[in-house]
Motif scaffolding. Structure first.
Motif, PDB file in Angstrom:
ATOM      1  N   ASP A   1      -8.035   0.886  -1.295  1.00  0.00           N
ATOM      2  CA  ASP A   1      -9.254   0.324  -0.686  1.00  0.00           C
ATOM      3  C   ASP A   1      -8.993  -0.990   0.062  1.00  0.00           C
ATOM      4  O   ASP A   1      -9.784  -1.929  -0.017  1.00  0.00           O
ATOM      5  N   ARG A   2      -7.897  -1.065   0.771  1.00  0.00           N
ATOM      6  CA  ARG A   2      -7.612  -2.293   1.541  1.00  0.00           C
ATOM      7  C   ARG A   2      -8.623  -2.441   2.678  1.00  0.00           C
ATOM      8  O   ARG A   2      -8.829  -1.519   3.467  1.00  0.00           O
ATOM      9  N   LYS A   3      -9.237  -3.611   2.765  1.00  0.00           N
ATOM     10  CA  LYS A   3     -10.242  -3.869   3.795  1.00  0.00           C
ATOM     11  C   LYS A   3      -9.997  -5.227   4.444  1.00  0.00           C
ATOM     12  O   LYS A   3      -9.774  -6.226   3.747  1.00  0.00           O
ATOM     13  N   GLN A   4     -10.077  -5.274   5.762  1.00  0.00           N
ATOM     14  CA  GLN A   4     -10.051  -6.549   6.441  1.00  0.00           C
ATOM     15  C   GLN A   4     -11.363  -7.287   6.168  1.00  0.00           C
ATOM     16  O   GLN A   4     -12.429  -6.684   6.123  1.00  0.00           O
ATOM     17  N   VAL A   5     -11.268  -8.602   6.005  1.00  0.00           N
ATOM     18  CA  VAL A   5     -12.431  -9.383   5.603  1.00  0.00           C
ATOM     19  C   VAL A   5     -12.747 -10.502   6.589  1.00  0.00           C
ATOM     20  O   VAL A   5     -13.908 -10.710   6.971  1.00  0.00           O
TER      21      VAL A   5
ATOM     22  N   LEU B   1     -14.295 -22.524   9.084  1.00  0.00           N
ATOM     23  CA  LEU B   1     -12.896 -22.365   8.650  1.00  0.00           C
ATOM     24  C   LEU B   1     -12.405 -20.930   8.793  1.00  0.00           C
ATOM     25  O   LEU B   1     -11.217 -20.696   9.055  1.00  0.00           O
ATOM     26  N   PHE B   2     -13.292 -19.972   8.549  1.00  0.00           N
ATOM     27  CA  PHE B   2     -12.911 -18.556   8.575  1.00  0.00           C
ATOM     28  C   PHE B   2     -13.975 -17.779   9.350  1.00  0.00           C
ATOM     29  O   PHE B   2     -15.156 -18.126   9.312  1.00  0.00           O
ATOM     30  N   PHE B   3     -13.546 -16.690  10.003  1.00  0.00           N
ATOM     31  CA  PHE B   3     -14.439 -15.905  10.836  1.00  0.00           C
ATOM     32  C   PHE B   3     -14.486 -14.476  10.300  1.00  0.00           C
ATOM     33  O   PHE B   3     -13.454 -13.792  10.257  1.00  0.00           O
ATOM     34  N   PRO B   4     -15.671 -14.017   9.878  1.00  0.00           N
ATOM     35  CA  PRO B   4     -15.779 -12.684   9.284  1.00  0.00           C
ATOM     36  C   PRO B   4     -15.478 -11.589  10.297  1.00  0.00           C
ATOM     37  O   PRO B   4     -15.921 -11.665  11.452  1.00  0.00           O
ATOM     38  N   ASN B   5     -14.742 -10.570   9.868  1.00  0.00           N
ATOM     39  CA  ASN B   5     -14.484  -9.415  10.741  1.00  0.00           C
ATOM     40  C   ASN B   5     -14.230  -8.168   9.907  1.00  0.00           C
ATOM     41  O   ASN B   5     -13.262  -7.452  10.105  1.00  0.00           O
ATOM     42  N   ALA B   6     -15.129  -7.917   8.949  1.00  0.00           N
ATOM     43  CA  ALA B   6     -14.956  -6.787   8.035  1.00  0.00           C
ATOM     44  C   ALA B   6     -14.839  -5.469   8.782  1.00  0.00           C
ATOM     45  O   ALA B   6     -15.573  -5.209   9.730  1.00  0.00           O
ATOM     46  N   LYS B   7     -13.871  -4.658   8.320  1.00  0.00           N
ATOM     47  CA  LYS B   7     -13.685  -3.309   8.858  1.00  0.00           C
ATOM     48  C   LYS B   7     -13.505  -2.342   7.714  1.00  0.00           C
ATOM     49  O   LYS B   7     -12.911  -2.684   6.713  1.00  0.00           O
TER      50      LYS B   7
ATOM     51  N   TYR C   1      -6.990 -11.919   7.059  1.00  0.00           N
ATOM     52  CA  TYR C   1      -7.122 -11.824   5.603  1.00  0.00           C
ATOM     53  C   TYR C   1      -7.715 -10.463   5.225  1.00  0.00           C
ATOM     54  O   TYR C   1      -8.614  -9.964   5.899  1.00  0.00           O
ATOM     55  N   SER C   2      -7.215  -9.916   4.101  1.00  0.00           N
ATOM     56  CA  SER C   2      -7.722  -8.639   3.601  1.00  0.00           C
ATOM     57  C   SER C   2      -7.860  -8.687   2.081  1.00  0.00           C
ATOM     58  O   SER C   2      -7.225  -9.506   1.410  1.00  0.00           O
ATOM     59  N   VAL C   3      -8.699  -7.782   1.563  1.00  0.00           N
ATOM     60  CA  VAL C   3      -8.791  -7.593   0.112  1.00  0.00           C
ATOM     61  C   VAL C   3      -8.216  -6.222  -0.223  1.00  0.00           C
ATOM     62  O   VAL C   3      -8.325  -5.279   0.566  1.00  0.00           O
ATOM     63  N   ILE C   4      -7.597  -6.137  -1.395  1.00  0.00           N
ATOM     64  CA  ILE C   4      -6.977  -4.895  -1.859  1.00  0.00           C
ATOM     65  C   ILE C   4      -7.267  -4.746  -3.353  1.00  0.00           C
ATOM     66  O   ILE C   4      -6.969  -5.658  -4.134  1.00  0.00           O
ATOM     67  N   ALA C   5      -7.831  -3.612  -3.753  1.00  0.00           N
ATOM     68  CA  ALA C   5      -8.011  -3.344  -5.183  1.00  0.00           C
ATOM     69  C   ALA C   5      -6.689  -2.858  -5.762  1.00  0.00           C
ATOM     70  O   ALA C   5      -5.961  -2.079  -5.125  1.00  0.00           O
ATOM     71  N   VAL C   6      -6.352  -3.319  -6.950  1.00  0.00           N
ATOM     72  CA  VAL C   6      -5.157  -2.817  -7.632  1.00  0.00           C
ATOM     73  C   VAL C   6      -5.415  -1.361  -8.026  1.00  0.00           C
ATOM     74  O   VAL C   6      -6.492  -1.007  -8.513  1.00  0.00           O
TER      75      VAL C   6
ATOM     76  N   MET D   1       0.826  -1.206   0.000  1.00  0.00           N
ATOM     77  CA  MET D   1       0.000   0.000   0.000  1.00  0.00           C
ATOM     78  C   MET D   1       0.863   1.259   0.000  1.00  0.00           C
ATOM     79  O   MET D   1       0.576   2.225  -0.712  1.00  0.00           O
ATOM     80  N   LYS D   2       1.932   1.248   0.803  1.00  0.00           N
ATOM     81  CA  LYS D   2       2.824   2.410   0.853  1.00  0.00           C
ATOM     82  C   LYS D   2       3.466   2.677  -0.505  1.00  0.00           C
ATOM     83  O   LYS D   2       3.782   3.814  -0.839  1.00  0.00           O
ATOM     84  N   GLY D   3       3.659   1.617  -1.273  1.00  0.00           N
ATOM     85  CA  GLY D   3       4.249   1.762  -2.602  1.00  0.00           C
ATOM     86  C   GLY D   3       3.274   2.294  -3.637  1.00  0.00           C
ATOM     87  O   GLY D   3       3.661   2.530  -4.787  1.00  0.00           O
ATOM     88  N   GLY D   4       2.015   2.467  -3.245  1.00  0.00           N
ATOM     89  CA  GLY D   4       1.017   3.004  -4.162  1.00  0.00           C
ATOM     90  C   GLY D   4       0.461   1.982  -5.135  1.00  0.00           C
ATOM     91  O   GLY D   4      -0.183   2.344  -6.122  1.00  0.00           O
ATOM     92  N   TYR D   5       0.666   0.691  -4.838  1.00  0.00           N
ATOM     93  CA  TYR D   5       0.208  -0.348  -5.767  1.00  0.00           C
ATOM     94  C   TYR D   5      -1.270  -0.715  -5.552  1.00  0.00           C
ATOM     95  O   TYR D   5      -1.897  -1.271  -6.446  1.00  0.00           O
TER      96      TYR D   5
END
Length: 275
Positions: free
Chosen positions: A99-103, A269-275, A225-230, A92-96
């Motif tokens: 909209d990074r979000k924890q999921v 398997l996974f526990f939702p924690n969207a922020k 886990y997080s999602v990040i848009a390019v 993210m710091k590199g500008g790549y």
């Protein structure tokens, strides 16, 4: 559309499939992701529901977080679904990315033979890593700069143990998590895995796997886990609009419910924690 990609095929196969689907005028979101979301079956479960709700087809390549971030830097995908917070922050710091979000989250565990020849059962993660190194019992490592591999490297450091890269008992697989667990089992050895992939491994063995959980519950073993848009300003051809719709969906009550409902052997398997 289902699962198209294996790590060896990477970009060329990905582009070819994408082109074919684009010709069919179906909106296609291209994702690079960690192997755990693929190996566990989460994406196979999630993708049809996402398409049902949005009309967007999700395609993915499962390569581990390090390689997923590289695909994002090269503008080869639209979105990332990864689990190495430190590397993600550098990305993210590199500008790549934007909209990074924890999921969601689960945790890492150390698994090994049922008779536990090293005697690590119930130890802290720091003690367990030290014992494994001192007793030189077989330990398999992803060795691929995935999120799990990066976590393992940090655990050696926390334990005050140099990464045993040149030790004969330290086996670097360069493969995905399920394959790495299977190699550990072949050597009657130990490995680090996320709990979701371990549950999938349990399911593959009808609830009675050769390797079992021996170390768990330490705060240091959290697996986020997080999602990040390019970043569309760097990569003009990416489908930022589709990436945005996925982020909105996966962090919505509907997407979070889908994650929570995904179970094997009755285990979440996974526990939702969207922020």
């Amino acid at each position: 559309m289902g699962r198209f990609f294996k790590r060896a095929s990477l970009v060329l196969a990905f582009i070819a499939v994408f082109a074919a689907c684009a010709a069919a005028e179906t909106p296609v979101l291209r994702m690079a992701t960690t192997t755990s979301t693929d190996n566990t079956g989460l994406l196979d479960y999630l993708a049809p529901l996402f398409k049902q709700d949005t009309g967007i087809e999700l395609q993915w390549v499962a390569v581990g977080t390090g390689n997923a971030l590289a695909l994002g830097r090269n503008c080869d995908v639209d979105i990332l679904f990864v689990h190495d917070p430190e590397s993600e922050e550098e990305y993210m710091k590199g500008g790549y990315g934007v909209d990074r979000k924890q999921v969601m989250y689960n945790d890492f565990v150390i698994i090994g033979p049922k008779d536990d020849p090293a005697g690590i059962k119930g130890k802290s993660i720091k003690e367990a890593m030290s014992i494994i190194a001192s007793k030189k019992v077989p330990f398999t490592s992803r060795g691929d700069k995935s999120g799990t591999h990066m976590k393992e490297l940090s655990l050696w450091k926390t334990a005050g143990v140099p990464v045993p890269e040149k030790e004969q008992w330290y086996i670097q697989t360069g493969q995905g998590m399920i394959q790495t667990i299977n190699i550990a089992a072949e050597h009657n050895g130990y490995t680090l895995t996320d709990r979701g992939t371990f549950i999938k491994y349990e399911d593959n063995h009808k609830g009675n796997p050769p390797l079992v959980i021996l170390v768990e519950g330490d705060e240091a073993l959290l697996n986020q886990y997080s999602v990040i848009a390019v970043n569309p300003e760097r990569c003009k051809e990416v489908h930022y609009d589709l990436a945005t719709k996925f982020i909105e969906w996966i962090t919505s009550p509907r997407g979070q419910q889908v994650i929570a409902e995904f179970k094997l052997l009755g285990k979440q398997l996974f526990f939702p924690n969207a922020k």
